[in-house]
Design a protein around this motif. Structure first.
Motif: not given
Length: 214
Positions: A108-109, A140-142, A150-151, A155-156
């Motif tokens: 469930n992340f 908040k942002l890569q 979101e990223m 990946y998970i």
């Protein structure tokens, strides 16, 4: 006694005699467990004896009588739980000794556990703070402009689907200090399902921040 020699496990006989002696000396009731040979199953099973002292007229020592209860499944279940607990303790000791930040994700992340290096890397108070504030440990942002949340989810998902994934990531401490990192996620069997185990290697000082991502 013939009962002990024929049916009781050799390693338990001394303990049984000691327990029965206590019943006789205290003239009281006592419960204890030992292994008994079950001819039908052709193996040792665990039983619980409820032993009681009963004085008899004309007999100064009285008698000990008792009843047997089959507790084999319960005892074996508890032994399995103890073995699992000890295995988990050994695993946690190993994880806390590793110099890499480690954490674990469920399907469930949810970030469900970490080691002490994760706490140290981000300068946190304890594991609970790491788990509760994990998403504050990334901007908040890569550097490529995409949402960290979101990223991370992507990946998970990839790790769950493909078994493993390796990537670079920009973490940060709670004060905003950047921590460029290399992360490896690996799917691991756990019980009837899976979790994803992640390791984070601090790249600070080894290469430029990930500003050139695109």
């Amino acid at each position: 006694p013939a009962y002990m020699e024929e049916f009781c496990h050799p390693d338990d006989i001394a303990g049984i005699k000691e327990q029965l002696s206590q019943v006789r000396e205290a003239k009281a009731a006592l419960e204890f467990e030992h292994r008994l040979w079950h001819r039908g199953l052709d193996r040792w099973i665990w039983v619980r004896i409820s032993a009681h002292y009963r004085p008899l007229a004309g007999d100064s020592e009285g008698w000990i009588f008792g009843s047997l209860q089959n507790v084999d499944e319960h005892v074996r279940y508890q032994q399995t739980l103890d073995e699992m607990r000890k295995a988990e303790e050994r695993t946690q000791i190993m994880l806390d000794a590793t110099p890499l930040c480690c954490n674990f994700w469920d399907e469930n992340f949810n970030n469900v556990d970490c080691n002490q290096e994760a706490v140290r890397l981000f300068g946190l108070a304890n594991k609970q703070e790491y788990l509760e504030r994990f998403f504050e440990l990334s901007p908040k942002l890569q550097p490529n402009g995409r949402s960290s949340a979101e990223m991370a989810r992507e990946y998970i998902q990839t790790a769950f689907a493909e078994g493993t994934v390796k990537f670079e990531w920009m973490h940060q401490k709670l004060n905003g200090e950047p921590i460029p990192a290399e992360i490896i996620l690996v799917r691991v069997k756990r019980g009837e399902g899976y979790i994803v185990a992640g390791t984070t290697r601090d790249l600070g000082g080894r290469k430029a921040p990930l500003a050139e991502w695109h």
